[in-house]
Design a protein around this motif. Structure first.
Motif, PDB file in Angstrom:
ATOM      1  N   SER A 178       0.901  -1.213   0.068  1.00 52.76           N
ATOM      2  CA  SER A 178      -0.059   0.042  -0.007  1.00 52.76           C
ATOM      3  C   SER A 178       1.016   1.135   0.151  1.00 52.76           C
ATOM      4  O   SER A 178       1.896   1.335   0.673  1.00 52.76           O
ATOM      5  N   PHE A 179       0.356   2.400  -0.656  1.00 49.70           N
ATOM      6  CA  PHE A 179       1.329   3.672  -0.783  1.00 49.70           C
ATOM      7  C   PHE A 179       0.236   4.656  -0.725  1.00 49.70           C
ATOM      8  O   PHE A 179      -0.965   4.646  -1.019  1.00 49.70           O
ATOM      9  N   SER A 180       0.874   6.045  -0.953  1.00 51.88           N
ATOM     10  CA  SER A 180       0.359   7.180  -0.670  1.00 51.88           C
ATOM     11  C   SER A 180       1.273   8.209  -1.507  1.00 51.88           C
ATOM     12  O   SER A 180       2.413   8.224  -1.547  1.00 51.88           O
ATOM     13  N   VAL A 181       0.443   9.115  -2.416  1.00 53.32           N
ATOM     14  CA  VAL A 181       1.068  10.031  -3.141  1.00 53.32           C
ATOM     15  C   VAL A 181       0.497  11.153  -2.902  1.00 53.32           C
ATOM     16  O   VAL A 181      -0.956  11.230  -2.991  1.00 53.32           O
ATOM     17  N   LYS A 182       1.211  12.077  -2.242  1.00 51.26           N
ATOM     18  CA  LYS A 182       0.762  13.551  -2.037  1.00 51.26           C
ATOM     19  C   LYS A 182       1.376  14.575  -2.630  1.00 51.26           C
ATOM     20  O   LYS A 182       2.476  14.706  -2.450  1.00 51.26           O
ATOM     21  N   GLN A 183       0.486  15.698  -3.093  1.00 51.80           N
ATOM     22  CA  GLN A 183       1.078  17.125  -3.609  1.00 51.80           C
ATOM     23  C   GLN A 183       0.400  18.203  -2.812  1.00 51.80           C
ATOM     24  O   GLN A 183      -0.767  18.126  -2.343  1.00 51.80           O
ATOM     25  N   GLU A 184       1.243  18.916  -2.274  1.00 47.18           N
ATOM     26  CA  GLU A 184       1.096  20.057  -1.383  1.00 47.18           C
ATOM     27  C   GLU A 184       1.360  21.363  -1.984  1.00 47.18           C
ATOM     28  O   GLU A 184       2.572  21.217  -2.830  1.00 47.18           O
ATOM     29  N   GLY A 185       0.664  22.480  -1.780  1.00 48.09           N
ATOM     30  CA  GLY A 185       0.961  23.576  -2.387  1.00 48.09           C
ATOM     31  C   GLY A 185       0.413  23.851  -3.384  1.00 48.09           C
ATOM     32  O   GLY A 185      -0.296  23.321  -4.249  1.00 48.09           O
ATOM     33  N   LEU A 186       0.099  25.319  -3.633  1.00 53.57           N
ATOM     34  CA  LEU A 186      -0.476  25.931  -4.958  1.00 53.57           C
ATOM     35  C   LEU A 186      -1.761  25.439  -4.683  1.00 53.57           C
ATOM     36  O   LEU A 186      -2.570  24.469  -5.630  1.00 53.57           O
ATOM     37  N   SER A 187      -2.717  26.011  -3.730  1.00 53.86           N
ATOM     38  CA  SER A 187      -3.972  25.699  -3.561  1.00 53.86           C
ATOM     39  C   SER A 187      -4.166  24.299  -3.016  1.00 53.86           C
ATOM     40  O   SER A 187      -3.380  23.811  -2.165  1.00 53.86           O
ATOM     41  N   ASP A 188      -5.439  23.627  -3.369  1.00 56.08           N
ATOM     42  CA  ASP A 188      -5.848  22.417  -2.194  1.00 56.08           C
ATOM     43  C   ASP A 188      -4.858  21.404  -2.465  1.00 56.08           C
ATOM     44  O   ASP A 188      -4.202  21.247  -3.690  1.00 56.08           O
TER      45      ASP A 188
END
Length: 321
Positions: A178-188
């Motif tokens: 199992s894995f997670s990919v997260k993008q943060e910044g530049l709005s939601d």
């Protein structure tokens, strides 16, 4: 041994072209080997092309399931699970859009996640990507996740972030990661969570066969289970006076000393696991060793001293009366 009489070698060579070209593809090592490190981070600037394919080093197929598909060892052909998410807002000069997409797949020894980040609009590049393996289950037993998340800050649109995880030696088909990919910044923020069931390695069996191309020209095919370095491959040829290899291989010859001591052709080289190796040879039959009006030009095939001929028949040449 005496010189080989003239036969139509050109015809034999032409008939072998397609077979040997395929064989070369089977025997060559893949040029695009994946690094051995436990984890890695790679950033690559890409042209802004829609639907870009991140995995370009080898063939890829869409993931189906772990029970009906398998990886052919050494083929470089893997099964990709993919997903994406995006956020957009505004219009005209104020329009902005960001998207993350990933491709996840396993090889024979590793699990790989490639994440592609795209952005359209004015930005100060304060975006970040985090890839994390959250759970690993091997043989139905939860494992300690011994790999740190990959975090990359200050991303520009068109960059790839990759995580490479070395699989344990005892992994099996349908083990889960199992894995997670997260993008943060530049709005939601954008987040993608998934579980990948590993695709197993196709079983392979040892086999030996040959094909008669006419004019005493034969192509022998051997497939082995395990890789072998400097394997000693031998052809037992009781009744020949000469031979011509058409496969580019070099053979040493023990010519024998009459009846009971047959000619043996020997090739030494590496054999890849679960792959076919071909041998193409023209034989010149010896019709003077017996009075039976035939010559046995092939009776056995050995690898490292063990016969691998199995149920394949001897090759018998009917001598002219």
């Amino acid at each position: 041994m005496k010189n080989m009489p003239k036969i139509n070698q050109f015809l034999g060579c032409c008939m072998l072209v397609s077979i040997l070209m395929f064989s070369c593809q089977s025997e060559e090592l893949q040029d695009n080997q994946i690094p051995d490190n436990t984890q890695s981070l790679s950033l690559e600037k890409l042209s802004s092309v829609k639907n870009i394919t991140m995995s370009t080093s080898a063939m890829r197929e869409a993931y189906v399931d772990c029970e009906t598909t398998c990886i052919v060892a050494g083929s470089g052909n893997y099964f990709v699970m993919a997903d994406s998410d995006f956020y957009e807002n505004g219009n005209g000069n104020g329009y902005k859009r960001k998207e993350i997409s990933y491709e996840a797949y396993n090889t024979e020894t590793q699990f790989i996640i490639d994440v592609y980040y795209q952005y359209t609009g004015n930005a100060n590049f304060d975006s970040s990507i985090e890839i994390e393996i959250t759970d690993v289950t091997i043989n139905e037993e939860p494992q300690v996740v011994n790999i740190s998340p990959i975090i990359q800050d200050n991303l520009e649109g068109g960059e790839i972030v990759s995580l490479i995880y070395n699989l344990p030696m005892d992994w099996e088909a349908c083990d889960k990661i199992s894995f997670s990919v997260k993008q943060e910044g530049l709005s939601d923020d954008l987040t993608l969570d998934a579980t990948y069931s590993l695709i197993g390695i196709c079983p392979c069996e040892e086999s030996f066969s040959y094909e008669d191309l006419g004019d005493n020209t034969y192509v022998f095919t051997y497939s082995n289970v395990e890789a072998m370095e400097n394997a000693v491959v031998q052809f037992t040829c009781p009744h020949i006076v000469d031979f011509t290899p058409l496969d580019g291989k070099e053979y040493s010859v023990n010519p024998g000393n009459g009846p009971g001591a047959p000619t043996v052709l020997t090739w030494i080289g590496d054999l890849e696991a679960c792959s076919e190796t071909t041998f193409a040879i023209i034989f010149d039959a010896d019709c003077n060793q017996n009075n039976a009006n035939f010559a046995n030009i092939f009776t056995d095939f050995k690898v490292n001293g063990d016969s691998k001929k199995g149920e394949a028949s001897n090759i018998k040449f009917i001598c002219p009366e």
